[in-house]
Design an enzyme around this catalytic site. Structure first.
Site, PDB file in Angstrom:
ATOM      1  N   ARG A 195      -2.214   1.007   5.589  1.00  0.00           N
ATOM      2  CA  ARG A 195      -2.184   1.215   7.041  1.00  0.00           C
ATOM      3  C   ARG A 195      -1.948  -0.090   7.787  1.00  0.00           C
ATOM      4  NH1 ARG A 195      -7.410   5.240   7.977  1.00  0.00           N
ATOM      5  NH2 ARG A 195      -6.551   7.077   6.913  1.00  0.00           N
ATOM      6  N   HIS A 237      10.918 -18.478  13.716  1.00  0.00           N
ATOM      7  CA  HIS A 237      11.420 -17.797  12.534  1.00  0.00           C
ATOM      8  C   HIS A 237      11.210 -18.656  11.292  1.00  0.00           C
ATOM      9  CE1 HIS A 237      14.280 -14.928  14.931  1.00  0.00           C
ATOM     10  NE2 HIS A 237      13.015 -14.831  15.284  1.00  0.00           N
ATOM     11  N   GLU A 289      13.260 -20.113   9.158  1.00  0.00           N
ATOM     12  CA  GLU A 289      14.038 -21.337   9.059  1.00  0.00           C
ATOM     13  C   GLU A 289      13.447 -22.444   9.927  1.00  0.00           C
ATOM     14  OE1 GLU A 289      17.122 -17.934   9.402  1.00  0.00           O
ATOM     15  OE2 GLU A 289      14.983 -18.247   9.815  1.00  0.00           O
ATOM     16  N   GLU A 344       0.216  11.151   6.386  1.00  0.00           N
ATOM     17  CA  GLU A 344      -1.008  11.339   5.618  1.00  0.00           C
ATOM     18  C   GLU A 344      -1.441  12.804   5.515  1.00  0.00           C
ATOM     19  OE1 GLU A 344      -4.462   9.058   5.876  1.00  0.00           O
ATOM     20  OE2 GLU A 344      -3.461   7.144   5.510  1.00  0.00           O
ATOM     21  N   TRP A 391     -13.907  13.624   0.270  1.00  0.00           N
ATOM     22  CA  TRP A 391     -13.293  12.566  -0.505  1.00  0.00           C
ATOM     23  C   TRP A 391     -12.944  13.027  -1.911  1.00  0.00           C
ATOM     24  CZ3 TRP A 391     -11.521   9.357   2.685  1.00  0.00           C
ATOM     25  CH2 TRP A 391     -12.251   8.938   3.801  1.00  0.00           C
TER      26      TRP A 391
END
Length: 359
Positions: free
Chosen positions: A192, A51, A53, A300, A178
């Site tokens: 993504r 982690h 820390e 999406e 597109w």
């Protein structure tokens, strides 16, 4: 700027390095300061690895300074044994006596226990420094534990005249039409890579045959979530290519062998979730992916799927990409109400980000 806020901002900055790689763990950054000088820092890289820390303490070369140092951490140090030992115990063992925390951990396994353990060991603990910013950093993690559902991003591209797709009869190929430029599409792939899952409806798959993977950005593919009530999607479509884990929400199929009897090489990539299509789908889908520990999802498309989640008020942010072309006719963009939090030009496109005011 106050001294605690200064170093907490650095914790947040460090924590963002882990976006997309720490699931199901939160994003956490940590800084160790001695006499207003940073002597160590770190962030959580990936679930199962040390982690923030731990990495911060390990980075300190002058370990004799730890007993006089302050450790800053954007999220409450853990107090339980998981894949790694409790960070609260390590802080105590290192001799650090002052701990500054951004926000409390909503995970029931922690939820104040880390703070309690530190205080019982006679550490001075300050909680709530830049609390809102630290909570925003972990909006996915907090939503998952507090609302028992994933954090939901809506995403679509629309033409200058408000359409997200042309009329079906004008399409002669099964591939995307597109609307935005290549830079906007690259940004979508970055999104993504940062989220755990991506959801589409049947019509989007049948019309566009999307891969729903990360190709124009570095990162892991999100889990593909596909709504397909009667399994209309042909086996040769991209969602069956085995390139990413894929979960189908369906009404009739309960095992992979029913639909993919000859695809044993990639059978492990597919799972099926039976849901009732006669009642609200968003709640069922959210409940199902919550059970699978999925903390974030991008929806999406298509227009029907997006609108269904909007109408159910199950969304948190909407990314709307506006292209410069016009269709004149076609499938209209979803209708929603949100407040604009940012707007950015991407060459000739405009990306607007909205937040749901009701969540």
């Amino acid at each position: 700027m106050k001294i605690h806020e200064k170093y907490m901002l650095r914790c947040i900055q460090l924590a963002k390095n882990g976006l997309g790689t720490t699931y199901p763990n939160p994003l956490v950054g940590s800084v160790i300061v001695h006499n207003d000088r940073i002597i160590g820092e770190g962030w959580h890289y990936r679930a199962g690895l040390p982690h923030a820390e731990v990495n911060a303490i390990a980075s300190v070369s002058e370990v004799d300074l730890l007993k006089e140092a302050t450790i800053y951490v954007s999220l409450e140090p853990c107090s339980h044994f998981g894949k790694t030992p409790p960070c609260a115990d390590l802080i105590i063992e290192s001799g650090i006596k002052k701990v500054v925390v951004g926000s409390l951990d909503p995970n029931p396994k922690v939820a104040g226990r880390g703070i309690k353990r530190l205080m019982e060991a006679c550490c001075e603990v300050i909680v709530g420094v830049l609390d809102e910013a630290c909570a925003e950093l972990n909006k996915r993690f907090f939503t998952f534990y507090q609302k028992k559902r994933p954090y939901i991003f809506l995403k679509w591209a629309q033409t200058a005249d408000g359409f997200i797709a042309p009329k079906d009869e004008t399409r002669d190929e099964t591939k995307p039409v597109w609307i935005t430029n290549e830079f906007s599409r690259q940004l979508v792939h970055k999104m993504r890579a940062e989220e755990q899952a991506i959801l589409v409806g049947t019509n989007t798959v049948l019309q566009d045959n999307p891969s729903l993977t990360v190709r124009e950005w570095a990162g892991e593919n999100p889990t593909r979530l596909v709504i397909d009530k009667d399994f209309k999607i042909p086996e040769n479509f991209s969602v069956f290519d085995g390139s990413a884990k894929t979960i189908f929400f369906t009404e009739r199929v309960s095992s992979v062998s029913e639909i993919l009897p000859l695809r044993g090489d990639i059978e492990g990539c597919f799972q099926f979730e039976k849901i009732d299509f006669s009642i609200s789908l968003p709640q069922q889908i959210c409940a199902a992916i919550f059970r699978r520990d999925i903390q974030s999802v991008i929806i999406e498309g298509g227009a029907k799927t997006l609108q269904t989640f909007i109408d159910a008020n199950l969304w948190d942010e909407a990314y709307v990409f506006n292209g410069s072309i016009n269709f004149g006719a076609g499938i209209k963009a979803p209708i929603f109400k949100g407040f604009l939090i940012s707007e950015e030009k991407i060459k000739d496109d405009t990306m607007r980000i909205f937040k749901n005011p009701n969540t």
